[in-house]
Design a protein around this motif. Structure first.
Motif, PDB file in Angstrom:
ATOM      1  N   ASP A 135      -9.649   9.713   9.767  1.00  0.00           N
ATOM      2  CA  ASP A 135      -8.749  10.811  10.158  1.00  0.00           C
ATOM      3  C   ASP A 135      -8.101  10.531  11.505  1.00  0.00           C
ATOM      4  OD1 ASP A 135      -9.494  11.981   7.820  1.00  0.00           O
ATOM      5  OD2 ASP A 135     -10.927  13.392   8.716  1.00  0.00           O
ATOM      6  N   ASP A 136      -8.900   9.976  12.445  1.00  0.00           N
ATOM      7  CA  ASP A 136      -8.358   9.699  13.786  1.00  0.00           C
ATOM      8  C   ASP A 136      -7.273   8.630  13.737  1.00  0.00           C
ATOM      9  OD1 ASP A 136      -9.960  11.591  14.868  1.00  0.00           O
ATOM     10  OD2 ASP A 136     -11.433  10.201  15.736  1.00  0.00           O
ATOM     11  N   ILE A 137      -7.504   7.619  12.912  1.00  0.00           N
ATOM     12  CA  ILE A 137      -6.495   6.568  12.791  1.00  0.00           C
ATOM     13  C   ILE A 137      -5.255   7.131  12.113  1.00  0.00           C
ATOM     14  CG2 ILE A 137      -5.948   4.364  11.679  1.00  0.00           C
ATOM     15  CD1 ILE A 137      -8.907   3.586  12.030  1.00  0.00           C
ATOM     16  N   SER A 138      -5.500   7.941  11.091  1.00  0.00           N
ATOM     17  CA  SER A 138      -4.396   8.530  10.343  1.00  0.00           C
ATOM     18  C   SER A 138      -3.522   9.420  11.226  1.00  0.00           C
ATOM     19  CB  SER A 138      -4.959   9.326   9.169  1.00  0.00           C
ATOM     20  OG  SER A 138      -3.929   9.768   8.332  1.00  0.00           O
ATOM     21  N   SER A 139      -4.172  10.179  12.112  1.00  0.00           N
ATOM     22  CA  SER A 139      -3.424  11.115  12.953  1.00  0.00           C
ATOM     23  C   SER A 139      -2.786  10.420  14.149  1.00  0.00           C
ATOM     24  CB  SER A 139      -4.358  12.220  13.448  1.00  0.00           C
ATOM     25  OG  SER A 139      -5.275  11.682  14.388  1.00  0.00           O
ATOM     26  N   GLY A 140      -3.145   9.152  14.371  1.00  0.00           N
ATOM     27  CA  GLY A 140      -2.572   8.440  15.508  1.00  0.00           C
ATOM     28  C   GLY A 140      -3.399   8.573  16.766  1.00  0.00           C
ATOM     29  N   LYS A 141      -4.501   9.317  16.705  1.00  0.00           N
ATOM     30  CA  LYS A 141      -5.364   9.481  17.873  1.00  0.00           C
ATOM     31  C   LYS A 141      -6.020   8.143  18.228  1.00  0.00           C
ATOM     32  CE  LYS A 141      -9.339  12.273  19.054  1.00  0.00           C
ATOM     33  NZ  LYS A 141     -10.348  13.121  18.415  1.00  0.00           N
ATOM     34  N   ASN A 142      -6.375   7.381  17.212  1.00  0.00           N
ATOM     35  CA  ASN A 142      -6.969   6.062  17.396  1.00  0.00           C
ATOM     36  C   ASN A 142      -5.958   5.003  16.953  1.00  0.00           C
ATOM     37  OD1 ASN A 142      -8.347   3.652  17.200  1.00  0.00           O
ATOM     38  ND2 ASN A 142     -10.160   4.524  16.238  1.00  0.00           N
ATOM     39  N   LYS A 143      -5.473   4.206  17.928  1.00  0.00           N
ATOM     40  CA  LYS A 143      -4.437   3.219  17.603  1.00  0.00           C
ATOM     41  C   LYS A 143      -5.020   1.840  17.292  1.00  0.00           C
ATOM     42  CE  LYS A 143      -0.672   5.659  19.218  1.00  0.00           C
ATOM     43  NZ  LYS A 143       0.104   6.421  18.238  1.00  0.00           N
ATOM     44  N   VAL A 144      -6.342   1.727  17.252  1.00  0.00           N
ATOM     45  CA  VAL A 144      -7.080   0.500  16.934  1.00  0.00           C
ATOM     46  C   VAL A 144      -6.913  -0.591  18.004  1.00  0.00           C
ATOM     47  CG1 VAL A 144      -7.552  -1.309  15.248  1.00  0.00           C
ATOM     48  CG2 VAL A 144      -6.999   1.006  14.471  1.00  0.00           C
ATOM     49  N   PHE A 145      -5.692  -1.151  18.129  1.00  0.00           N
ATOM     50  CA  PHE A 145      -5.495  -2.235  19.104  1.00  0.00           C
ATOM     51  C   PHE A 145      -5.064  -1.654  20.457  1.00  0.00           C
ATOM     52  CE2 PHE A 145      -5.480  -4.667  15.188  1.00  0.00           C
ATOM     53  CZ  PHE A 145      -6.216  -5.784  15.557  1.00  0.00           C
ATOM     54  N   VAL A 146      -6.058  -1.125  21.159  1.00  0.00           N
ATOM     55  CA  VAL A 146      -5.808  -0.492  22.455  1.00  0.00           C
ATOM     56  C   VAL A 146      -6.580  -1.261  23.527  1.00  0.00           C
ATOM     57  CG1 VAL A 146      -6.013   1.657  23.765  1.00  0.00           C
ATOM     58  CG2 VAL A 146      -5.589   1.744  21.309  1.00  0.00           C
ATOM     59  N   GLY A 147      -5.944  -1.497  24.680  1.00  0.00           N
ATOM     60  CA  GLY A 147      -6.580  -2.227  25.762  1.00  0.00           C
ATOM     61  C   GLY A 147      -7.709  -1.433  26.381  1.00  0.00           C
ATOM     62  N   PRO A 148      -8.623  -2.090  27.100  1.00  0.00           N
ATOM     63  CA  PRO A 148      -8.570  -3.529  27.389  1.00  0.00           C
ATOM     64  C   PRO A 148      -9.024  -4.383  26.207  1.00  0.00           C
ATOM     65  CG  PRO A 148     -10.549  -2.548  28.347  1.00  0.00           C
ATOM     66  CD  PRO A 148      -9.774  -1.421  27.726  1.00  0.00           C
ATOM     67  N   LEU A 149      -8.232  -5.404  25.908  1.00  0.00           N
ATOM     68  CA  LEU A 149      -8.613  -6.358  24.875  1.00  0.00           C
ATOM     69  C   LEU A 149      -8.814  -7.721  25.522  1.00  0.00           C
ATOM     70  CD1 LEU A 149      -6.320  -5.544  21.803  1.00  0.00           C
ATOM     71  CD2 LEU A 149      -8.655  -4.785  22.259  1.00  0.00           C
ATOM     72  N   VAL A 150      -9.965  -8.308  25.261  1.00  0.00           N
ATOM     73  CA  VAL A 150     -10.337  -9.575  25.875  1.00  0.00           C
ATOM     74  C   VAL A 150     -10.536 -10.604  24.763  1.00  0.00           C
ATOM     75  CG1 VAL A 150     -12.057 -10.727  27.316  1.00  0.00           C
ATOM     76  CG2 VAL A 150     -11.472  -8.325  27.736  1.00  0.00           C
ATOM     77  N   ASP A 151      -9.997 -11.818  24.960  1.00  0.00           N
ATOM     78  CA  ASP A 151     -10.142 -12.811  23.903  1.00  0.00           C
ATOM     79  C   ASP A 151     -11.460 -13.577  24.042  1.00  0.00           C
ATOM     80  OD1 ASP A 151      -9.837 -14.750  25.820  1.00  0.00           O
ATOM     81  OD2 ASP A 151      -7.888 -15.460  25.118  1.00  0.00           O
ATOM     82  N   GLN A 152     -11.661 -14.556  23.162  1.00  0.00           N
ATOM     83  CA  GLN A 152     -12.937 -15.274  23.129  1.00  0.00           C
ATOM     84  C   GLN A 152     -13.251 -15.979  24.433  1.00  0.00           C
ATOM     85  OE1 GLN A 152     -12.059 -17.513  19.496  1.00  0.00           O
ATOM     86  NE2 GLN A 152     -13.961 -16.772  18.610  1.00  0.00           N
ATOM     87  N   SER A 153     -12.204 -16.423  25.155  1.00  0.00           N
ATOM     88  CA  SER A 153     -12.432 -17.152  26.400  1.00  0.00           C
ATOM     89  C   SER A 153     -12.698 -16.211  27.563  1.00  0.00           C
ATOM     90  CB  SER A 153     -11.214 -18.021  26.717  1.00  0.00           C
ATOM     91  OG  SER A 153     -10.130 -17.195  27.094  1.00  0.00           O
ATOM     92  N   GLY A 154     -12.544 -14.902  27.319  1.00  0.00           N
ATOM     93  CA  GLY A 154     -12.784 -13.928  28.381  1.00  0.00           C
ATOM     94  C   GLY A 154     -11.507 -13.476  29.078  1.00  0.00           C
ATOM     95  N   ALA A 155     -10.371 -14.038  28.692  1.00  0.00           N
ATOM     96  CA  ALA A 155      -9.097 -13.659  29.312  1.00  0.00           C
ATOM     97  C   ALA A 155      -8.625 -12.315  28.780  1.00  0.00           C
ATOM     98  CB  ALA A 155      -8.045 -14.726  29.032  1.00  0.00           C
TER      99      ALA A 155
END
Lengths: 307, 360
Positions: free
Chosen positions: B311-331
């Motif tokens: 429901d949260d994703i559907s309503s836009g409350k949860n945008k899934v790809f939200v920062g902070p996002l860190v890659d495998q190297s830690g960047a």
């Protein structure tokens, strides 16, 4: 740790079994002088007939029987073409693979995405629950044990029995065998049918135990690896076991190392079993003596009585 | 006869020979004719099966006002262009090509038939008469990740991917983000098998992941084999593209189910009304293009949490790809509070922290 080791060994055994079954059948055929390159096609036909029979009878065991007959039926076509009509074995074998692939897709079209019966794992009360040896030795599906038993019987047949001696004689010198009164064609016919039945059994193992469903081209090149294994083993039953388990382990490890995060491109890892096949065959080809010692001298050559 | 003439004759003959078998549906004068090009057999019980469910929904919706034809088992190569052209020549006004690999062949056919509308699934190249459409599969992966975060005892899940295309990268990342939203220490092992449909290899990959301690696996490949392996090994797993519960009643927690029907109905209506325009649709839960199969083999409070996540994703409350996002190297790839835009997302080629495995 012991749990991981156990399941690792169990997974490798399952991956090796279809290779071992198909290669055992091809070994007998080649020892009689018949080079049947149609293993992949016979495996696919075995897989689809096994699944269809299993689906309608709701019995994986009957499915396995059906798979054996399916593979043998296709090899009978090959036997008539090459032994009765004396067509070229290489060409007929390749045609058999292409035909088997197409035919199995056609026959199996209505069975894609359907749930079939699954070959049950053996369960021996008390023994199957032992920590390491339990699941490894006593908790596998029956065909894994079957593959060992069949290989042992084939080894005995080829090396210790009178009938095996005759079969090898036919493969080494069909003219001589014919001259002393053996029916070369009949013996080769039998060996070819056995090869087909074993390839069918390997296919049935794929569609009823290994990944219990039918999918087009589901053997995915295992028939070719089985063919290479016979050369790898220099036509000896004991080495077939080593080869099959080596290749099964490599096929499984190629996926396993990815999960460990090893920095090797996945495309390269996917190609690994085939690269190893080529390298091993090249290494073996260096030792001409060992090949000549065991390779059936009449391998792939047609025989017509009275010529 | 030179070689080209021979090939043309051969190709024409093959298509002519294949046509009566592979084209189904009746030709009529008035109803609009719609064509579908499928990658697998309609019975693959996965990707193509779900497209065919969509086709049937459209058939039922329009009744006599529309007829549909489909061609199955079309390889992702030059044959796809022949099939598209053939459908167009047979009077289809709208053609859906349902796999990424048809992209360039769809465009080539569209050039030859400017009056015919084409719709290409999961691609990114468009033209005046070529639209693209896709599902936000990653939304379902996030929900799966949340469930895995709650249920995994080892804290390690496994992901069987096909090839390192952005769709698979988004899926693995979203799963990891969902899992870490519950358990910040969770890990995800990724195996790419270089195939979309290879039951033997899919099963082997599942075994490899389980042998390495994963107690929940998910797959981005089309056969139910990984679920069957999970069932026989007594662990949990998620279905792909369609509800696969019948293959693994004790193992399947839920499945991301692709829903194409409403989109097909809308676009066919647009052509009938003369309002069809080239565009790009990328819909998820909110657009009704993605849904989760019934939650099973989990406690009721987790079912409620999973539904809340949907429901949260559907309503836009949860945008899934939200920062902070860190890659495998830690960047840091995306600063805190920022949301990844669709352009970046659709070309995603790096993995978030916590995933063990490599792309390419």
């Amino acid at each position: 740790m012991i749990f991981f080791l156990t399941s690792f060994v169990v997974s490798v055994m399952a991956a090796s079994t279809p290779l071992l079954l198909a290669a055992t059948g091809e070994l007998v055929a080649e020892r009689s002088g018949v080079l049947n390159l149609g293993v992949e096609g016979m495996m696919l036909v075995g897989a689809v007939t096994g699944f269809i029979v299993g689906h309608y009878t709701d019995s994986a065991a009957l499915g396995i029987v059906g798979a054996t007959f399916g593979g043998a039926a296709l090899s009978a076509v090959f036997a008539v073409l090459t032994l009765t009509l004396l067509s070229n074995q290489t060409a007929a074998g390749l045609a058999l693979t292409i035909f088997g692939r197409g035919f199995s897709s056609l026959a199996g079209a209505a069975f894609v995405g359907i749930k079939g019966p699954v070959l049950p794992r053996l369960s021996i009360p008390g023994l199957s629950d032992l920590s390491f040896f339990g699941p490894t030795l006593f908790g596998q599906d029956a065909l894994i044990y079957g593959s060992f038993i069949i290989l042992a019987m084939v080894w005995w047949f080829l090396n210790r029995s009178h009938a095996g001696l005759i079969l090898r004689a036919v493969g080494d010198s069909h003219d001589a065998a014919h001259a002393i009164g053996y029916s070369v064609t009949r013996i080769r016919f039998g060996a070819t049918l056995f090869g087909g039945a074993m390839a069918g059994l390997a296919g049935g193992y794929m569609s009823l135990a290994y990944s219990p469903l039918w999918a087009e081209n589901m053997t995915a090149g295992r028939g070719w690896i089985a063919l290479a294994l016979v050369v790898f083993a220099t036509w000896r039953a004991g080495w077939l076991l080593v080869g099959a388990y080596l290749f099964g382990a490599i096929m499984y490890l190629s996926l396993y190392v990815q999960g460990l995060g090893v920095a090797i491109p996945s495309a390269l890892i996917s190609a690994l079993p085939y690269i190893v096949t080529v390298v091993v065959l090249a290494l073996i080809a260096r030792d001409r003596r060992r090949i000549r010692l065991n390779q059936p001298a009449c391998l792939g050559r047609s025989f017509a009585a009275g010529t | 006869m030179d070689r080209r003439t021979f090939n043309t004759l051969l190709g024409g003959g093959l298509i002519a020979a294949a046509t009566p078998l592979s084209l189904r549906g009746a030709a009529a004068a008035d109803p609009i004719k719609v064509g579908y090009v499928y990658l697998g057999p309609v019975g693959d019980f996965g990707w193509t099966y779900q497209h065919d469910v969509g086709r049937k929904e459209a058939d039922a919706h329009f009744g006599a006002a529309q007829t549909s034809v489909y061609v199955e088992n079309v390889p992702e190569g030059p044959d796809a262009e022949h099939v598209c052209s053939d459908l167009a020549a047979k009077g289809c006004k709208l053609i859906f090509t349902t796999s990424f690999g048809y992209m360039n062949y769809t465009l080539a056919a569209a050039k030859k038939f400017p009056a015919v509308k084409f719709e290409h699934a999961t691609g990114y190249k468009r033209a005046d008469n070529v639209s693209t459409y896709n599902i936000r599969f990653y939304e379902g992966r996030f929900v799966q990740g949340v469930i895995a975060g709650k249920l995994s005892k080892s804290g390690v899940a496994g992901y069987i991917g096909s090839v390192a295309v952005p769709e698979v990268v988004q899926g693995a990342n979203a799963f990891m983000l969902g899992m870490r939203s519950i358990n910040p220490q969770a890990k995800l092992k990724l195996i790419l098998i270089n195939s979309w449909y290879d039951p033997g290899k899919e099963g082997d990959a599942a075994k490899a992941l389980i042998d390495q301690g994963c107690d929940i696996i998910t797959q981005h490949t089309d056969s139910p084999t990984p679920l069957q392996v999970a069932e026989s090994r007594g662990i949990l797993a998620f279905g792909e593209a369609t509800d696969m519960a019948k293959f693994a009643p004790k193992a399947q927690l839920t499945a991301s189910v692709n829903v194409w029907g409403p989109y097909y109905i809308k676009r066919i209506q647009d052509v009938i009304d003369g309002t069809w325009k080239s565009g790009d649709v990328w819909g998820g839960f909110n657009a009704g293009m993605l849904k989760m199969a019934p939650f099973a083999n989990m406690p009721d409070d987790l079912k409620a949490l999973a539904q809340q996540t949907v429901d949260d994703i559907s309503s836009g409350k949860n945008k899934v790809f939200v920062g902070p996002l860190v890659d495998q190297s830690g960047a840091t790839k995306l600063a805190a509070g920022q949301t990844m835009d669709d352009g970046t997302l659709s070309g995603l080629q790096w993995l978030v922290q916590g995933i063990e495995g490599k792309l390419g």
